[in-house]
Design a protein around this motif. Structure first.
Motif, PDB file in Angstrom:
ATOM      1  N   GLY A  42       4.195 -11.070  13.012  1.00  0.00           N
ATOM      2  CA  GLY A  42       2.892 -10.454  13.211  1.00  0.00           C
ATOM      3  C   GLY A  42       2.150 -10.151  11.928  1.00  0.00           C
ATOM      4  O   GLY A  42       0.970  -9.765  11.974  1.00  0.00           O
ATOM      5  N   GLU A  43       2.817 -10.295  10.781  1.00  0.00           N
ATOM      6  CA  GLU A  43       2.192  -9.960   9.502  1.00  0.00           C
ATOM      7  C   GLU A  43       1.985 -11.170   8.594  1.00  0.00           C
ATOM      8  O   GLU A  43       1.264 -11.073   7.604  1.00  0.00           O
ATOM      9  N   MET A  44       2.613 -12.282   8.912  1.00  0.00           N
ATOM     10  CA  MET A  44       2.516 -13.459   8.053  1.00  0.00           C
ATOM     11  C   MET A  44       1.134 -14.073   8.175  1.00  0.00           C
ATOM     12  O   MET A  44       0.707 -14.430   9.270  1.00  0.00           O
ATOM     13  N   PRO A  45       0.378 -14.177   7.065  1.00  0.00           N
ATOM     14  CA  PRO A  45      -0.965 -14.779   7.135  1.00  0.00           C
ATOM     15  C   PRO A  45      -0.895 -16.255   7.536  1.00  0.00           C
ATOM     16  O   PRO A  45       0.032 -16.972   7.163  1.00  0.00           O
ATOM     17  N   LYS A  46      -1.881 -16.689   8.302  1.00  0.00           N
ATOM     18  CA  LYS A  46      -1.902 -18.076   8.753  1.00  0.00           C
ATOM     19  C   LYS A  46      -2.210 -19.033   7.604  1.00  0.00           C
ATOM     20  O   LYS A  46      -1.709 -20.151   7.566  1.00  0.00           O
ATOM     21  N   ARG A  47      -3.076 -18.588   6.695  1.00  0.00           N
ATOM     22  CA  ARG A  47      -3.360 -19.395   5.497  1.00  0.00           C
ATOM     23  C   ARG A  47      -2.569 -18.779   4.350  1.00  0.00           C
ATOM     24  O   ARG A  47      -2.979 -17.788   3.743  1.00  0.00           O
ATOM     25  N   LEU A  48      -1.436 -19.381   4.083  1.00  0.00           N
ATOM     26  CA  LEU A  48      -0.475 -18.786   3.168  1.00  0.00           C
ATOM     27  C   LEU A  48      -0.832 -19.093   1.713  1.00  0.00           C
ATOM     28  O   LEU A  48      -1.024 -20.256   1.342  1.00  0.00           O
ATOM     29  N   THR A  49      -0.940 -18.045   0.906  1.00  0.00           N
ATOM     30  CA  THR A  49      -1.157 -18.181  -0.531  1.00  0.00           C
ATOM     31  C   THR A  49      -0.155 -17.293  -1.260  1.00  0.00           C
ATOM     32  O   THR A  49       0.395 -16.352  -0.679  1.00  0.00           O
ATOM     33  N   LEU A  50       0.059 -17.584  -2.540  1.00  0.00           N
ATOM     34  CA  LEU A  50       0.988 -16.762  -3.310  1.00  0.00           C
ATOM     35  C   LEU A  50       0.478 -15.335  -3.458  1.00  0.00           C
ATOM     36  O   LEU A  50       1.266 -14.384  -3.462  1.00  0.00           O
ATOM     37  N   SER A  51      -0.839 -15.155  -3.592  1.00  0.00           N
ATOM     38  CA  SER A  51      -1.371 -13.795  -3.707  1.00  0.00           C
ATOM     39  C   SER A  51      -1.159 -13.016  -2.413  1.00  0.00           C
ATOM     40  O   SER A  51      -0.837 -11.818  -2.437  1.00  0.00           O
ATOM     41  N   GLY A  52      -1.316 -13.688  -1.281  1.00  0.00           N
ATOM     42  CA  GLY A  52      -1.056 -13.024  -0.013  1.00  0.00           C
ATOM     43  C   GLY A  52       0.412 -12.654   0.148  1.00  0.00           C
ATOM     44  O   GLY A  52       0.749 -11.579   0.663  1.00  0.00           O
ATOM     45  N   LEU A  53       1.283 -13.537  -0.305  1.00  0.00           N
ATOM     46  CA  LEU A  53       2.711 -13.253  -0.223  1.00  0.00           C
ATOM     47  C   LEU A  53       3.111 -12.118  -1.171  1.00  0.00           C
ATOM     48  O   LEU A  53       4.037 -11.354  -0.876  1.00  0.00           O
ATOM     49  N   LEU A  68       2.658  -8.970   0.694  1.00  0.00           N
ATOM     50  CA  LEU A  68       3.755  -8.774   1.645  1.00  0.00           C
ATOM     51  C   LEU A  68       5.037  -8.359   0.920  1.00  0.00           C
ATOM     52  O   LEU A  68       5.833  -7.570   1.441  1.00  0.00           O
ATOM     53  N   LYS A  69       5.231  -8.882  -0.271  1.00  0.00           N
ATOM     54  CA  LYS A  69       6.431  -8.562  -1.044  1.00  0.00           C
ATOM     55  C   LYS A  69       6.538  -7.067  -1.289  1.00  0.00           C
ATOM     56  O   LYS A  69       7.611  -6.475  -1.094  1.00  0.00           O
ATOM     57  N   THR A  70       5.458  -6.436  -1.727  1.00  0.00           N
ATOM     58  CA  THR A  70       5.518  -5.007  -2.022  1.00  0.00           C
ATOM     59  C   THR A  70       5.750  -4.184  -0.759  1.00  0.00           C
ATOM     60  O   THR A  70       6.328  -3.097  -0.819  1.00  0.00           O
ATOM     61  N   ARG A  71       5.315  -4.688   0.382  1.00  0.00           N
ATOM     62  CA  ARG A  71       5.518  -3.958   1.640  1.00  0.00           C
ATOM     63  C   ARG A  71       6.961  -4.077   2.131  1.00  0.00           C
ATOM     64  O   ARG A  71       7.562  -3.084   2.558  1.00  0.00           O
ATOM     65  N   TRP A  72       7.530  -5.282   2.061  1.00  0.00           N
ATOM     66  CA  TRP A  72       8.856  -5.512   2.626  1.00  0.00           C
ATOM     67  C   TRP A  72       9.979  -5.432   1.599  1.00  0.00           C
ATOM     68  O   TRP A  72      11.148  -5.403   1.973  1.00  0.00           O
ATOM     69  N   GLU A  75       8.997 -12.160 -10.691  1.00  0.00           N
ATOM     70  CA  GLU A  75       7.777 -12.385  -9.932  1.00  0.00           C
ATOM     71  C   GLU A  75       6.810 -11.214 -10.106  1.00  0.00           C
ATOM     72  O   GLU A  75       7.223 -10.104 -10.441  1.00  0.00           O
ATOM     73  N   PRO A  76       5.526 -11.426  -9.834  1.00  0.00           N
ATOM     74  CA  PRO A  76       4.597 -10.299  -9.760  1.00  0.00           C
ATOM     75  C   PRO A  76       4.837  -9.506  -8.475  1.00  0.00           C
ATOM     76  O   PRO A  76       5.480  -9.998  -7.540  1.00  0.00           O
ATOM     77  N   GLY A  77       4.314  -8.301  -8.441  1.00  0.00           N
ATOM     78  CA  GLY A  77       4.514  -7.460  -7.269  1.00  0.00           C
ATOM     79  C   GLY A  77       5.678  -6.516  -7.489  1.00  0.00           C
ATOM     80  O   GLY A  77       6.820  -6.955  -7.676  1.00  0.00           O
ATOM     81  N   HIS A  78       5.399  -5.206  -7.496  1.00  0.00           N
ATOM     82  CA  HIS A  78       6.437  -4.233  -7.855  1.00  0.00           C
ATOM     83  C   HIS A  78       7.306  -3.858  -6.666  1.00  0.00           C
ATOM     84  O   HIS A  78       6.799  -3.488  -5.598  1.00  0.00           O
ATOM     85  N   VAL A  79       8.614  -3.962  -6.858  1.00  0.00           N
ATOM     86  CA  VAL A  79       9.605  -3.443  -5.919  1.00  0.00           C
ATOM     87  C   VAL A  79      10.538  -2.554  -6.730  1.00  0.00           C
ATOM     88  O   VAL A  79      11.208  -3.040  -7.647  1.00  0.00           O
ATOM     89  N   PRO A  80      10.571  -1.250  -6.453  1.00  0.00           N
ATOM     90  CA  PRO A  80      11.412  -0.348  -7.259  1.00  0.00           C
ATOM     91  C   PRO A  80      12.872  -0.775  -7.237  1.00  0.00           C
ATOM     92  O   PRO A  80      13.386  -1.237  -6.217  1.00  0.00           O
TER      93      PRO A  80
END
Length: 367
Positions: A234-245, A248-252, A290-295
């Motif tokens: 339900g959260e995966m964008p239909k037009r997938l880009t690295l910025s969109g991912l 999602l990375k920081t959320r999951w 990768e970019p996107g912070h995960v503690p």
């Protein structure tokens, strides 16, 4: 009298060969060191003191009965590439040293009973869903923290002041106690996946030999534990880009590469598009960071036991003296374990109070 096994333990922990250690020890030959380690010879007081100073312990440490070796359980110790025997021995000996203190201090507190049962007969996905429920998380939510939740099921997690390019984490057994060792310098997203992977080995593969199949099963378990496919759909964008991912990375709390794999499994992208995204990730130099912070999560139980044993205003000097460690070694180990201020603030919203018992029988009945 000193135990030569203690000398060998510390030498291997520091990644030294016998020749590497005697190079730092005037008037000690490899032959003499070999006899000391085998218990065939006793060093004089001056040599013993120099060994202690070189290896980061007190002389008293050498006089303590050695603890049993840990049985490394991870296939190739979760190696992402070729792992040398010296690196493997170093990781296991660090874990052995820290676990010895963890076990000693449990006499001052109330240890969480180990209630993990074998998930034999369940698929990796079924085992992951059952584990989520036991840890008190809903089927659809991102895990706000993982390491602390696993500790609460009775798994001992140890932070090692050791960095290896070919190793993120590994699991081992001490008698009937499951352990997970975490190495230093691993990004938060990769560490969470590695911890989940090792938990999968503990649950699914206790009596099975190494092989590609069980590595794949542990990966499936980790992916479903961290990113349940039905929730991610339900959260995966239909037009997938690295910025969109990256969002999602920081959320999951997982890597972009892991999300690309999940998008492929969901059918959002085909294999050609997935390969193209992997190439973009490589071209941007994101394979290691990768970019996107995960503690980066740290285990808590070692410090908690120390606070119970020595009081909340912990004095490292007191702990290091009791352990027979140098102040520097104690500081390095403690830096890998969370203080109360470093604990996650977000709490899960369990449907019921979490239990320490992992009821995989219930999951089997549902399956």
């Amino acid at each position: 009298m000193i135990f030569g096994e203690r000398v060998r333990q510390l030498r291997e922990m520091h990644g030294l060969t016998q020749l590497g250690l005697v190079d730092r020890m005037p008037d000690l030959t490899q032959s003499q060191l070999s006899r000391i380690e085998k218990g065939l010879s006793q060093p004089d007081g001056e040599t013993t003191a120099l060994l202690a100073a070189t290896l980061g312990v007190t002389v008293d440490f050498f006089t303590r009965d050695p603890t049993p070796e840990l049985a490394g359980h991870s296939p190739q110790l979760r190696s992402r590439s070729r792992l040398t025997q010296r690196s493997k021995a170093s990781a296991l000996q660090w874990a052995r040293l820290i676990h010895e203190e963890h076990k000693r201090m449990r006499a001052h507190g109330s240890a969480i009973p180990v209630r993990l049962e074998s998930a034999y007969g369940l698929s990796p996905q079924e085992a992951a869903r059952a584990m989520r429920e036991i840890m008190g998380f809903t089927p659809n939510q991102p895990l706000p923290y993982l390491v602390l939740a696993i500790e609460r099921t009775g798994v001992t997690i140890l932070g090692l002041p050791l960095a290896e390019n070919s190793l993120d984490a590994f699991c081992a057994w001490y008698e009937k106690e499951p352990l997970i060792g975490l190495l230093d310098g691993v990004p938060g997203d990769r560490l969470r996946f590695s911890v989940a992977h090792e938990l999968g080995h503990l649950l699914l593969h206790k009596d099975r030999a190494a092989g590609r199949d069980i590595e794949a099963e542990a990966d499936l378990f980790a992916a479903e534990l961290l990113t349940p496919l039905h929730a991610l759909a339900g959260e995966m964008p239909k037009r997938l880009t690295l910025s969109g991912l990256a969002m999602l990375k920081t959320r999951w709390g997982v890597s972009i590469k892991s999300l690309v794999r999940r998008a492929r499994e969901l059918g959002v992208i085909d294999q050609e598009r997935a390969t193209g995204l992997y190439r973009q990730i490589s071209a941007r130099g994101w394979n290691r960071a990768e970019p996107g912070h995960v503690p980066r999560e740290k285990p808590r139980s070692l410090r908690k036991l120390m606070e119970i044993a020595y009081g909340p205003a912990l004095q490292i000097e007191t702990f290091s003296a009791a352990a027979g460690w140098s102040y520097e070694l104690a500081t390095a180990v403690l830096s890998q374990h969370a203080t109360s201020e470093e604990l996650p603030f977000e709490s899960p919203a369990p449907r019921r109070l979490p239990s320490n018992v992992v009821d995989f029988n219930q999951a089997r009945r549902r399956a």
